[in-house]
Structure formats: C-alpha cells, structure tokens
Design a protein around this motif. Structure first.
Motif, PDB file in Angstrom:
ATOM      1  N   LYS A 105      -1.556 -67.721  42.218  1.00  0.00           N
ATOM      2  CA  LYS A 105      -1.171 -66.897  41.062  1.00  0.00           C
ATOM      3  C   LYS A 105      -2.340 -66.886  40.085  1.00  0.00           C
ATOM      4  O   LYS A 105      -2.336 -67.577  39.070  1.00  0.00           O
ATOM      5  CB  LYS A 105       0.089 -67.459  40.404  1.00  0.00           C
ATOM      6  CG  LYS A 105       0.680 -66.566  39.358  1.00  0.00           C
ATOM      7  CD  LYS A 105       1.964 -67.137  38.816  1.00  0.00           C
ATOM      8  CE  LYS A 105       2.526 -66.185  37.768  1.00  0.00           C
ATOM      9  NZ  LYS A 105       3.689 -66.755  37.090  1.00  0.00           N
ATOM     10  N   PRO A 107      -5.062 -65.770  37.250  1.00  0.00           N
ATOM     11  CA  PRO A 107      -4.922 -65.136  35.930  1.00  0.00           C
ATOM     12  C   PRO A 107      -5.927 -64.005  35.685  1.00  0.00           C
ATOM     13  O   PRO A 107      -6.470 -63.888  34.586  1.00  0.00           O
ATOM     14  CB  PRO A 107      -5.184 -66.313  34.984  1.00  0.00           C
ATOM     15  CG  PRO A 107      -6.206 -67.121  35.700  1.00  0.00           C
ATOM     16  CD  PRO A 107      -5.816 -67.019  37.172  1.00  0.00           C
ATOM     17  N   PHE A 108      -6.197 -63.215  36.699  1.00  0.00           N
ATOM     18  CA  PHE A 108      -7.193 -62.158  36.577  1.00  0.00           C
ATOM     19  C   PHE A 108      -6.559 -60.813  36.908  1.00  0.00           C
ATOM     20  O   PHE A 108      -5.641 -60.723  37.715  1.00  0.00           O
ATOM     21  CB  PHE A 108      -8.371 -62.407  37.525  1.00  0.00           C
ATOM     22  CG  PHE A 108      -8.990 -63.765  37.356  1.00  0.00           C
ATOM     23  CD1 PHE A 108      -9.676 -64.087  36.198  1.00  0.00           C
ATOM     24  CD2 PHE A 108      -8.855 -64.724  38.346  1.00  0.00           C
ATOM     25  CE1 PHE A 108     -10.235 -65.347  36.038  1.00  0.00           C
ATOM     26  CE2 PHE A 108      -9.415 -65.984  38.206  1.00  0.00           C
ATOM     27  CZ  PHE A 108     -10.102 -66.301  37.043  1.00  0.00           C
ATOM     28  N   ALA A 109      -7.110 -59.771  36.308  1.00  0.00           N
ATOM     29  CA  ALA A 109      -6.631 -58.409  36.577  1.00  0.00           C
ATOM     30  C   ALA A 109      -7.014 -57.991  37.996  1.00  0.00           C
ATOM     31  O   ALA A 109      -7.940 -58.546  38.598  1.00  0.00           O
ATOM     32  CB  ALA A 109      -7.249 -57.441  35.568  1.00  0.00           C
ATOM     33  N   ASP A 110      -6.317 -57.011  38.503  1.00  0.00           N
ATOM     34  CA  ASP A 110      -6.642 -56.437  39.808  1.00  0.00           C
ATOM     35  C   ASP A 110      -8.096 -55.978  39.804  1.00  0.00           C
ATOM     36  O   ASP A 110      -8.572 -55.392  38.828  1.00  0.00           O
ATOM     37  CB  ASP A 110      -5.752 -55.225  40.106  1.00  0.00           C
ATOM     38  CG  ASP A 110      -4.267 -55.584  40.221  1.00  0.00           C
ATOM     39  OD1 ASP A 110      -3.918 -56.775  40.109  1.00  0.00           O
ATOM     40  OD2 ASP A 110      -3.465 -54.661  40.421  1.00  0.00           O
ATOM     41  N   SER A 112     -10.918 -57.586  39.646  1.00  0.00           N
ATOM     42  CA  SER A 112     -11.805 -58.229  38.657  1.00  0.00           C
ATOM     43  C   SER A 112     -13.151 -58.673  39.218  1.00  0.00           C
ATOM     44  O   SER A 112     -14.108 -58.835  38.464  1.00  0.00           O
ATOM     45  CB  SER A 112     -11.119 -59.463  38.058  1.00  0.00           C
ATOM     46  OG  SER A 112     -10.005 -59.111  37.297  1.00  0.00           O
ATOM     47  N   GLU A 134      -3.428 -62.783  46.666  1.00  0.00           N
ATOM     48  CA  GLU A 134      -4.171 -62.875  45.409  1.00  0.00           C
ATOM     49  C   GLU A 134      -5.647 -62.565  45.609  1.00  0.00           C
ATOM     50  O   GLU A 134      -6.255 -61.878  44.794  1.00  0.00           O
ATOM     51  CB  GLU A 134      -4.003 -64.260  44.786  1.00  0.00           C
ATOM     52  CG  GLU A 134      -2.675 -64.456  44.088  1.00  0.00           C
ATOM     53  CD  GLU A 134      -2.537 -63.519  42.889  1.00  0.00           C
ATOM     54  OE1 GLU A 134      -2.991 -63.863  41.784  1.00  0.00           O
ATOM     55  OE2 GLU A 134      -1.989 -62.413  43.070  1.00  0.00           O
ATOM     56  N   ARG A 137      -5.980 -58.940  45.877  1.00  0.00           N
ATOM     57  CA  ARG A 137      -5.694 -58.288  44.602  1.00  0.00           C
ATOM     58  C   ARG A 137      -6.872 -58.358  43.632  1.00  0.00           C
ATOM     59  O   ARG A 137      -7.198 -57.386  42.967  1.00  0.00           O
ATOM     60  CB  ARG A 137      -4.457 -58.933  43.955  1.00  0.00           C
ATOM     61  CG  ARG A 137      -4.020 -58.270  42.664  1.00  0.00           C
ATOM     62  CD  ARG A 137      -2.851 -58.998  42.029  1.00  0.00           C
ATOM     63  NE  ARG A 137      -3.193 -60.332  41.554  1.00  0.00           N
ATOM     64  CZ  ARG A 137      -3.891 -60.599  40.441  1.00  0.00           C
ATOM     65  NH1 ARG A 137      -4.358 -59.614  39.684  1.00  0.00           N
ATOM     66  NH2 ARG A 137      -4.135 -61.850  40.086  1.00  0.00           N
ATOM     67  N   VAL A 138      -7.524 -59.523  43.535  1.00  0.00           N
ATOM     68  CA  VAL A 138      -8.566 -59.698  42.509  1.00  0.00           C
ATOM     69  C   VAL A 138      -9.942 -59.183  42.931  1.00  0.00           C
ATOM     70  O   VAL A 138     -10.829 -59.065  42.099  1.00  0.00           O
ATOM     71  CB  VAL A 138      -8.679 -61.166  42.020  1.00  0.00           C
ATOM     72  CG1 VAL A 138      -7.350 -61.636  41.443  1.00  0.00           C
ATOM     73  CG2 VAL A 138      -9.195 -62.095  43.092  1.00  0.00           C
ATOM     74  N   LYS A 140     -12.447 -56.254  44.054  1.00  0.00           N
ATOM     75  CA  LYS A 140     -12.559 -54.798  43.955  1.00  0.00           C
ATOM     76  C   LYS A 140     -12.503 -54.169  45.337  1.00  0.00           C
ATOM     77  O   LYS A 140     -12.905 -54.786  46.322  1.00  0.00           O
ATOM     78  CB  LYS A 140     -13.901 -54.414  43.316  1.00  0.00           C
ATOM     79  CG  LYS A 140     -14.014 -54.755  41.869  1.00  0.00           C
ATOM     80  CD  LYS A 140     -15.376 -54.352  41.342  1.00  0.00           C
ATOM     81  CE  LYS A 140     -15.477 -54.717  39.878  1.00  0.00           C
ATOM     82  NZ  LYS A 140     -16.800 -54.442  39.330  1.00  0.00           N
TER      83      LYS A 140
END
Length: 167
Positions: A105, A107-110, A112, A134, A137-138, A140
C-alpha cells in the motif's frame, strides 16, 4: 506498529527492524546483485526511481551515486533500517528521500516513478499480488521494473520457507 504498515505485516516489520543497521553487512554480501539490478534499470537524468524494500539503503545509494540528476526514493517497512539508511546517505552526501511505507500500500500517486528496483526485498511481502499491483500502479506507463529474487527452487528460497512460520 505505525499506521503506515498494514496489520498483517506487523510481525514482518518487527523482524526486519531487529537487525537495523547491521543488515548492511548482508547488503554487502549481495552487492553484486544490487549493482546488476541498478545497471539493468539504467536510470536517466531527470527520472524518478523507487528503491522498494530498500532496507539499509544500499541500492538507493548506488542509484544516487552512479546516476547524477536522478531523484531517488527508498521505502521500507522497517523504520530502524531507514534510520540507518538516512544517516549513511547523509554521511556520504547523497540525496535520497527515505520513506516508511508498506510495499502492499504505497503512499504515491499512480505513475509516480520512471523505474522501480528491488533486490531481495519485495519478494518477502505477505501478499505478493498486492505488492505487484502497487508496483504496476506507481510506475509510469512504459516505465521499468527490475527485481532480483531467489528462484523458487533454490536452497535459499526453501530456507526462508522454513523460517517464514517463525517470522
């Protein structure tokens, strides 16, 4: 336990906190793998790189030292290892942003990061599918992920399988 770490990872956090800076000796023993993973990642000036499960920060320091102009973030579940990582980075004057975070989980935006590296770190998560999601997701779109892990048929893998129930 910090709110940053999910409840099912509290015991793992305790285990990884126990060696604190002494873990750097283990990092020294796997330095070749760390160097190889960083070289495979090929960070470029201006990129943002995440060293996931950074431990004492060996990998993030390699990135910061070898690739000037790269923004490096190192995250780990173990705050005591991160304290060592911060102190070591300050001593050798490399700029790395160390953050306490759970790989399942982040703590970074998609999108990042341009790249993520993890050497014998993220492979220990409690929920590998969550950590993999995750990672995806993080990073690019078109970004790079380099993981160094033990093969599932290796002796080290089996040893940690035995130890897992005690961790």
């Amino acid at each position: 336990m910090s709110d940053t770490v999910q409840a099912h990872n509290a015991k793992a956090q305790s285990v990884w906190n126990s060696p604190a800076g002494r873990y750097d000796d283990i990092s020294r023993s796997i330095a070749d793998a760390i160097e190889h993973a960083v070289e495979r990642l090929q960070p470029k000036t201006g990129e943002r790189i995440l060293d996931l499960a950074t431990g004492t920060g060996w990998g993030s320091r390699v990135v910061a030292q070898r690739f000037p102009g790269v923004k490096v973030t190192g995250v780990d579940i173990a705050e005591q290892m991160l304290e060592y990582a911060r102190a070591t980075a300050a001593t050798i004057k490399v700029d790395v942003d160390y953050q306490h975070a759970d790989a399942e989980k982040l703590p970074f935006a998609d999108g990042s990061f341009d790249g993520v590296v993890s050497t014998f770190g993220v492979m220990f998560v409690g929920k590998p599918e969550a950590a993999a999601a995750e990672l995806a997701r993080v990073v690019k779109k078109g970004g790079r992920v380099v993981l160094a892990t033990w093969k599932s048929d290796s002796n080290l893998f089996h040893m940690f399988g035995v130890m897992k129930k005690f961790m």
